[in-house]
Structure formats: structure tokens, C-alpha cells
Design a protein around this motif. Structure first.
Motif, PDB file in Angstrom:
ATOM      1  N   ALA A 215      80.620  37.665  42.701  1.00  0.00           N
ATOM      2  CA  ALA A 215      81.210  37.379  43.849  1.00  0.00           C
ATOM      3  C   ALA A 215      81.714  35.877  43.701  1.00  0.00           C
ATOM      4  O   ALA A 215      80.894  35.130  43.548  1.00  0.00           O
ATOM      5  N   ARG A 216      83.137  35.812  43.957  1.00  0.00           N
ATOM      6  CA  ARG A 216      83.687  34.458  43.811  1.00  0.00           C
ATOM      7  C   ARG A 216      83.120  33.441  44.804  1.00  0.00           C
ATOM      8  O   ARG A 216      82.768  32.116  44.203  1.00  0.00           O
TER       9      ARG A 216
ATOM     10  N   HIS B  16      73.286  38.038  40.493  1.00  0.00           N
ATOM     11  CA  HIS B  16      74.217  38.349  39.700  1.00  0.00           C
ATOM     12  C   HIS B  16      73.837  38.931  38.112  1.00  0.00           C
ATOM     13  O   HIS B  16      74.543  39.052  37.367  1.00  0.00           O
TER      14      HIS B  16
ATOM     15  N   PRO C  19      76.658  41.979  42.675  1.00  0.00           N
ATOM     16  CA  PRO C  19      78.114  42.360  43.154  1.00  0.00           C
ATOM     17  C   PRO C  19      78.953  42.601  41.956  1.00  0.00           C
ATOM     18  O   PRO C  19      78.451  42.595  40.706  1.00  0.00           O
ATOM     19  N   ARG C  20      80.272  43.396  42.289  1.00  0.00           N
ATOM     20  CA  ARG C  20      80.964  44.022  41.001  1.00  0.00           C
ATOM     21  C   ARG C  20      82.332  43.363  41.140  1.00  0.00           C
ATOM     22  O   ARG C  20      83.070  44.085  40.205  1.00  0.00           O
ATOM     23  N   ASP C  21      82.674  42.328  41.689  1.00  0.00           N
ATOM     24  CA  ASP C  21      84.075  41.813  41.517  1.00  0.00           C
ATOM     25  C   ASP C  21      84.416  41.117  40.039  1.00  0.00           C
ATOM     26  O   ASP C  21      83.146  40.606  39.497  1.00  0.00           O
ATOM     27  N   ALA C  22      85.622  41.303  39.614  1.00  0.00           N
ATOM     28  CA  ALA C  22      85.844  40.512  38.600  1.00  0.00           C
ATOM     29  C   ALA C  22      86.280  39.032  38.964  1.00  0.00           C
ATOM     30  O   ALA C  22      87.232  38.919  39.946  1.00  0.00           O
ATOM     31  N   VAL C  23      85.826  38.033  38.704  1.00  0.00           N
ATOM     32  CA  VAL C  23      86.139  36.644  39.127  1.00  0.00           C
ATOM     33  C   VAL C  23      86.583  36.120  37.546  1.00  0.00           C
ATOM     34  O   VAL C  23      85.908  35.883  36.648  1.00  0.00           O
TER      35      VAL C  23
END
Length: 461
Positions: free
Chosen positions: A349-350, A437, A307-311
């Protein structure tokens, strides 16, 4: 005279020419002796004829021997271009010199090709992931690829096979092939090491020796590490057995209560209400188990997709703590947050991270002692960037159980886990999510004091 014609017949011209060339000095000496009356003509003939006969015999032997050597050289050189003979063709030394030069060039070329082939073979063998050993007829290791040297050490080359592999099935297989009893032997064996590695063994015969002679037998021994395959097979079998067991118990309860409600308790209102409550709890347990199995399956399918999202973890952890507060208050447990507000966002990933932290905080509340504190900390960490640590003040976990906590259906206390509604899959889900992750799960526990479950995650750069 061309070289092609000379190589296919007895060199009579060269024989006579060489004989005359060798006899010429003697003829000159005898002629001078006759002219000066040192010898009579009869004496000169008696001396000259035997000497000339010896010269002819020697030149015949010389020409025939050189011709045979040239013919053998031509057999080696084949169609390689030939160089014409030089001025001393009568002695065939010029042709011999040219042929030796051609042989030199041929051998240099062959040596270069052998070197290239040897280098290529070494590169191919070293690129193989499986250990490979080449044995001579005396069971001595004469070659080992990189994987074999990594497993057994560089000193294995030149040593007897038994110094690296003492397993009886390995030595019996090698001895059988080297003795010519079989061309190929396959077997499985395990090494008595701490890791308990298992290998699939194949020993194949390699004929060696000169053509036409009785061949000696050498062998190539290849190993394939099947430890992971055996472990996966055991895990699959254990998973099926454990999943069946976990489902069988609530199903048996449901079937039993349904039969009771249809029979003796048909008109018993208090019993019916009590049984329906138990049936609801058992159905909920099955639903949790199935949901966890589906969640685990989905995570495993996406495990290689990072995953590449900023959480932002601070608000996420506050929301989770607030949501679990009623459950904690029911056990008189306090959830304490120690969050570094300056910590950067995590890369992930949140929803999956929320599942991880909710699982850990929920476990800490379930297994914590009444009146204790569950601490949730967020801080920067040197290894990956961030660390989230969930600390409880429960009974703790014995050290021997820590390495197996993330196995599916593994429980330290099965009865207590089922009583608290656990499925035995929570930490397995946590492990796979953190693996996706590219993070790390660190567990530390001390009996009587509590446990710490720390999650280390990469940050957004």
C-alpha cells in the motif's frame, strides 16, 4: 436338542451319553472274555460296574466343566449369532469348537475396534496444540502427544516426570494427584530457559485397575503456554503507563502555563508570548502522540489484511527525500539516493510504505551527526525481492537495545528523543506496517559509526 436349552440346565443327557460312550469298549472286552470263558459273568460284573462308575464320574466332571466354560463364553459373546453343535454333541466338543470360533471372531473384532480407538485417540492427542503427558502410578510418563515430544524430546516416554519438568510445583501437583489427595490440581509456573516460557498446569486423576479391586491412580498432565498472554498483559500495562506518562507531562505544562497566564503573567506581554510558544509546542507534541496512537491502532486492525497494490518505490523515495531536504539542510546533512531503476514494483500500500520510509529517513536525519550523509538505497534482494536500506552516520545504537527498538515507547535516550519531538511509537508503527506487508525489518548498528534500517518487501510477480 437346541443350544439354547442346553446352556441353561445340567446336561444330563450328554453326561449319560458320554458315560456310555466311554464304557462301551470295556463292555465289549468283558463280553468277549465271558464268551470265551476267560471270565465268569460274576467277575465281569465286578470289574465292569466300578469301571462304569468311574466313567460316569469322569463324564459328569467333563460335561459340567465344559458347560461352565460354554456359559462363561456365552456371557462374553452376548447376542452374537450362535452356530449349531456338530455330530459329536455327546462330548460337547463340537459346541466347544463352535464357541471358541465365535470367541475368536469376537476378539478379532474387539481388537480391531480397540486399534481404531487407539489410533483415533493418538490422532486427537497429537492434534492438540498443548503438551499433554499421561503418568502411571509411579510418576513415569507412559504417553506423550506430539506437542509434548516437541517440547521435551521423544525420549521422555518411559522416563520419570522429573527428567522433563524439575519445577517443584509441577512435581508436587503430580505427587498429590497420584497419592489420591486431590482429583485435580492447577498451577502456573515458568521454565528457566532463555525464552522464559510460562505455563498453566493442570493435573487430573485417571482411575485405573480392575473393577472391584482397589483402584490405582494414574494422572494426565496438561500444559498451556501462557507466555504470549503474560507478555501481552505486560505490554498492555506498560502501554497504559507509558501513554499516561507521555500525556501527563505536556498536560501538566499546559495547565501550569495557563494558570500562570491567568495569574502573575496576566499583563506581562513578553512572558505571555514565550509561554504561548511553549504551550503550542506541548500541544503539538500531544497531537503527534495521539495521531501515532490512532495510526498504530488502525494498522493493527488491518494487520491480517495483506495489501495487493503494485507500488513503484523509486519515485516514492525521491519524493520523500525532496520533502525532507529542508530539515536535512538545517543540520547540514546530505540525503543521498542510490536507487536501482530496474528494480520491480513492490507489493503493498503506497501510503503505508510512504509512512514507513518517511519515518526511517526522518529518524536518520534527526539522529545523524551534522555534516554527515544519510543514504537511501533500493536494490533487489534474494530473500523477498526488494530491499530499501536507510543508512545514517550517527552515534549508533548499543547492541543490547536493538531487539527492543520496535517496542512501544521504548527509547535508547529518552531525553534526547523527547527533545527531538519523538513519541516512541515510530518504529512500532514501522514494524506493524511491514508485518502487514509480509516483509521484514532488519536493524544493524555500530556505536560511533551509525545505523542501517533495512526493509525487505515482496515484489509483484
Amino acid at each position: 436338542m437346541s443350544d439354547g436349552g442346553a446352556s441353561n440346565r445340567l446336561p444330563v443327557t450328554r453326561w449319560l451319553g458320554l458315560s456310555a460312550l466311554l464304557g462301551l469298549p470295556l463292555l465289549v472286552v468283558l463280553a468277549v472274555a465271558v464268551m470265551r470263558h476267560a471270565l465268569t459273568a460274576r467277575e465281569a460284573v465286578l470289574i465292569g460296574l466300578p469301571a462304569l462308575l468311574l466313567y460316569m464320574i469322569f463324564s459328569w466332571w467333563h460335561s459340567r466343566t465344559v458347560r461352565r466354560a460354554l456359559d462363561r463364553a456365552e456371557g462374553i459373546l452376548g447376542d452374537e449369532p450362535r452356530t449349531p453343535s456338530s455330530w459329536d454333541a455327546w462330548t460337547m466338543l463340537g459346541e466347544l469348537d463352535a464357541t471358541v470360533e465365535r470367541l475368536r471372531r469376537h476378539l478379532v473384532s474387539e481388537k480391531g475396534q480397540v486399534a481404531v480407538q487407539s489410533t483415533t485417540a493418538d490422532a486427537i492427542l497429537n492434534a492438540l496444540p498443548d503438551p499433554l503427558l499421561v503418568l502411571d502410578p509411579g510418576r513415569r510418563v507412559i504417553r506423550a502427544n506430539h506437542a509434548a515430544r516437541t517440547l521435551f524430546g521423544n525420549e521422555i516416554v518411559g522416563q520419570d516426570l522429573s527428567l522433563a519438568l524439575r519445577h517443584p510445583s509441577v512435581l508436587d501437583a503430580a505427587d498429590g494427584v497420584l497419592a489420591g489427595q486431590s482429583a485435580l490440581v492447577a498451577a502456573d509456573f515458568s521454565l528457566p530457559t532463555a525464552e522464559g516460557k510460562s505455563f498453566s498446569l493442570r493435573v487430573a486423576a485417571l482411575p485405573s485397575g480392575q473393577e472391584g479391586a482397589r483402584p490405582e491412580m494414574a494422572a494426565v498432565l496438561a500444559l498451556h503456554d501462557i507466555t504470549a498472554l503474560q507478555k501481552a498483559e505486560r505490554m498492555r500495562a506498560d502501554f497504559v503507563a507509558n501513554a499516561s506518562h507521555e500525556l501527563r507531562t505536556p498536560l501538566a505544562s499546559l495547565v501550569g502555563f495557563i494558570e500562570t497566564l491567568l495569574g502573575p503573567a496576566r499583563d506581562d506581554e513578553p512572558a505571555r508570548l514565550r509561554f504561548l510558544g511553549i504551550m503550542r509546542d506541548q500541544a503539538a507534541r500531544m497531537a503527534r502522540l495521539i495521531n501515532d496512537l490512532l495510526s498504530l491502532s488502525q494498522i493493527e486492525m488491518r494487520e491480517h489484511d495483506r495489501p495487493r497494490d503494485a507500488v513503484a518505490l523509486q519515485p516514492l523515495l525521491r519524493d520523500l527525500a525532496e520533502g525532507l531536504a529542508p530539515q536535512a539542510e538545517a543540520k547540514d546533512i546530505t540525503i543521498k539516493l542510490e536507487l536501482d531503476d530496474a528494480a520491480p514494483a513492490a507489493l503493498g500500500a503506497r501510503d503505508e510504505l510512504a509512512q514507513v520510509f518517511q519515518n526511517l529517513i526522518d529518524n536518520a536525519v534527526k539522529y545523524g551527526r551534522p555534516g554527515s550523509t544519510v543514504t537511501v538505497g533500493l536494490r533487489r534482494h534474494d530473500e523477498l525481492g526488494l530491499e530499501v536500506a536507510v543508512t545514517d552516520e550517527g552515534d549508533g545504537i548499543p547492541k543490547q537495545h536493538l531487539p527492543r527498538l520496535t517496542e512501544r515507547f521504548y527509547r535508547v535516550d529518552s531525553a534526547r528523543s523527547r527533545e527531538l519531538g519523538g513519541t516512541g511509537l515510530g518504529l512500532a508503527i514501522v514494524k506493524h506496517i511491514i508485518s502487514r506487508h509480509r516483509g521484514r525489518l532488519v536493524i544493524d548498528s555500530e556505536v560511533g559509526k551509525g545505523s542501517i534500517f533495512a526493509i525487505r518487501l515482496p515484489i509483484v510477480r
